[in-house]
Design a protein around this motif. Structure first.
Motif, PDB file in Angstrom:
ATOM      1  N   LEU A 157      41.151  37.381  46.079  1.00  0.00           N
ATOM      2  CA  LEU A 157      40.782  38.179  44.915  1.00  0.00           C
ATOM      3  C   LEU A 157      41.703  39.395  44.784  1.00  0.00           C
ATOM      4  CD1 LEU A 157      38.897  38.743  42.520  1.00  0.00           C
ATOM      5  CD2 LEU A 157      37.369  39.909  44.124  1.00  0.00           C
ATOM      6  N   THR A 158      41.960  40.071  45.884  1.00  0.00           N
ATOM      7  CA  THR A 158      42.843  41.239  45.873  1.00  0.00           C
ATOM      8  C   THR A 158      44.227  40.860  45.347  1.00  0.00           C
ATOM      9  OG1 THR A 158      41.670  42.113  47.797  1.00  0.00           O
ATOM     10  CG2 THR A 158      43.816  43.092  47.303  1.00  0.00           C
ATOM     11  N   GLN A 159      44.769  39.769  45.840  1.00  0.00           N
ATOM     12  CA  GLN A 159      46.091  39.320  45.409  1.00  0.00           C
ATOM     13  C   GLN A 159      46.096  38.931  43.934  1.00  0.00           C
ATOM     14  OE1 GLN A 159      46.423  36.340  48.504  1.00  0.00           O
ATOM     15  NE2 GLN A 159      47.915  37.580  49.638  1.00  0.00           N
ATOM     16  N   GLU A 188      47.828  40.191  38.408  1.00  0.00           N
ATOM     17  CA  GLU A 188      47.524  40.413  36.992  1.00  0.00           C
ATOM     18  C   GLU A 188      48.033  41.773  36.533  1.00  0.00           C
ATOM     19  OE1 GLU A 188      46.555  39.264  33.298  1.00  0.00           O
ATOM     20  OE2 GLU A 188      46.350  37.975  35.076  1.00  0.00           O
ATOM     21  N   ILE A 189      47.869  42.777  37.343  1.00  0.00           N
ATOM     22  CA  ILE A 189      48.376  44.111  36.994  1.00  0.00           C
ATOM     23  C   ILE A 189      49.902  44.074  36.878  1.00  0.00           C
ATOM     24  CG2 ILE A 189      48.653  46.472  37.853  1.00  0.00           C
ATOM     25  CD1 ILE A 189      45.709  46.285  38.741  1.00  0.00           C
ATOM     26  N   VAL A 229      35.724  48.775  34.583  1.00  0.00           N
ATOM     27  CA  VAL A 229      35.554  47.338  34.772  1.00  0.00           C
ATOM     28  C   VAL A 229      35.909  46.979  36.210  1.00  0.00           C
ATOM     29  CG1 VAL A 229      36.301  45.032  34.058  1.00  0.00           C
ATOM     30  CG2 VAL A 229      36.067  46.846  32.355  1.00  0.00           C
ATOM     31  N   GLY A 230      34.904  46.546  36.953  1.00  0.00           N
ATOM     32  CA  GLY A 230      35.112  46.053  38.301  1.00  0.00           C
ATOM     33  C   GLY A 230      35.095  44.536  38.283  1.00  0.00           C
ATOM     34  N   ARG A 261      37.726  37.879  33.921  1.00  0.00           N
ATOM     35  CA  ARG A 261      37.283  39.208  34.356  1.00  0.00           C
ATOM     36  C   ARG A 261      38.436  39.970  35.011  1.00  0.00           C
ATOM     37  NH1 ARG A 261      32.977  42.598  33.173  1.00  0.00           N
ATOM     38  NH2 ARG A 261      32.705  44.031  34.910  1.00  0.00           N
ATOM     39  N   ILE A 262      39.232  39.298  35.808  1.00  0.00           N
ATOM     40  CA  ILE A 262      40.408  39.911  36.428  1.00  0.00           C
ATOM     41  C   ILE A 262      41.371  40.380  35.349  1.00  0.00           C
ATOM     42  CG2 ILE A 262      42.468  39.442  37.830  1.00  0.00           C
ATOM     43  CD1 ILE A 262      40.621  37.484  39.469  1.00  0.00           C
ATOM     44  N   GLN A 263      41.598  39.531  34.367  1.00  0.00           N
ATOM     45  CA  GLN A 263      42.493  39.891  33.262  1.00  0.00           C
ATOM     46  C   GLN A 263      41.960  41.097  32.498  1.00  0.00           C
ATOM     47  OE1 GLN A 263      43.178  36.724  30.454  1.00  0.00           O
ATOM     48  NE2 GLN A 263      44.774  37.844  29.383  1.00  0.00           N
TER      49      GLN A 263
END
Length: 187
Positions: free
Chosen positions: A23-25, A30-31, A142-143, A164-166
């Motif tokens: 998840l961290t990666q 995405e960032i 947004v978490g 959600r990541i996006q």
């Protein structure tokens, strides 16, 4: 000319393989599609033993001290925690007990967590946000929370989690663009 953002991501798990690390990666990746970044990825499992044995920063080995300094100097901090028994791990809290009291003032922090079920999703708002509020950090609205069902063989397979990541990355990016030029430091 502006320098790339110094993004430090902390994966708060101690086991491998790790959904928290995946998840961290994914959040970092995405960032990186939206902003020019330099990244430092810190895995709690890699520093767990020397960190856990230190009662103060003076007792930390140089490599662990360097990682704490990286956290303190981040332009954007991503913190992802695995949730065990209704909370994030105590060793993750111990790490932040060693962070300088004023080191994270106004630092944007994107929160993420992984857990076995949806029942732990509120950890983001009820435990992690207060921790970073103490440091006067700016937790992003947004978490990202993921459950075991969002992964297959330690790969993200849930389209909802990917969205959600996006969304979290898209909401974070304007903090560092032309809308907030003071956050980008001149090299």
């Amino acid at each position: 000319m502006t320098r790339p953002l110094n993004v430090v991501a902390l994966s708060g798990g101690t086991w491998r393989p790790s959904r928290t690390l995946v998840l961290t990666q994914a959040v970092l990746a995405e960032i990186a599609t939206l902003l020019p970044i330099e990244t430092t990825l810190i895995e709690l499992g890699d520093i767990a033993r020397p960190l856990g044995g230190a009662l103060s920063r003076d007792e930390l080995p140089a490599d662990v001290e360097a990682q704490l300094l990286a956290i303190e100097q981040a332009d954007l901090l991503i913190v992802a925690a695995p949730i065990y028994r209704g909370s994030y791990p105590g060793l993750l809290k111990h790490l932040f007990d060693l962070i300088g009291l004023n080191a994270l003032v106004n630092t944007p922090v994107l929160l993420a967590a992984t857990g076995g079920s949806e029942r732990h999703a509120l950890v983001l708002d009820h435990q992690l946000r207060p921790l970073f509020s103490f440091f006067q950090a700016l937790t992003l609205p947004v978490g990202v929370y993921a459950t075991e069902a969002d992964f297959t063989d330690y790969q993200i397979t849930s389209d909802l989690l990917k969205a959600r990541i996006q969304l979290a990355a898209e909401r974070a990016a304007p903090l560092f663009t032309a809308h907030a030029p003071s956050l980008l430091k001149i090299a």
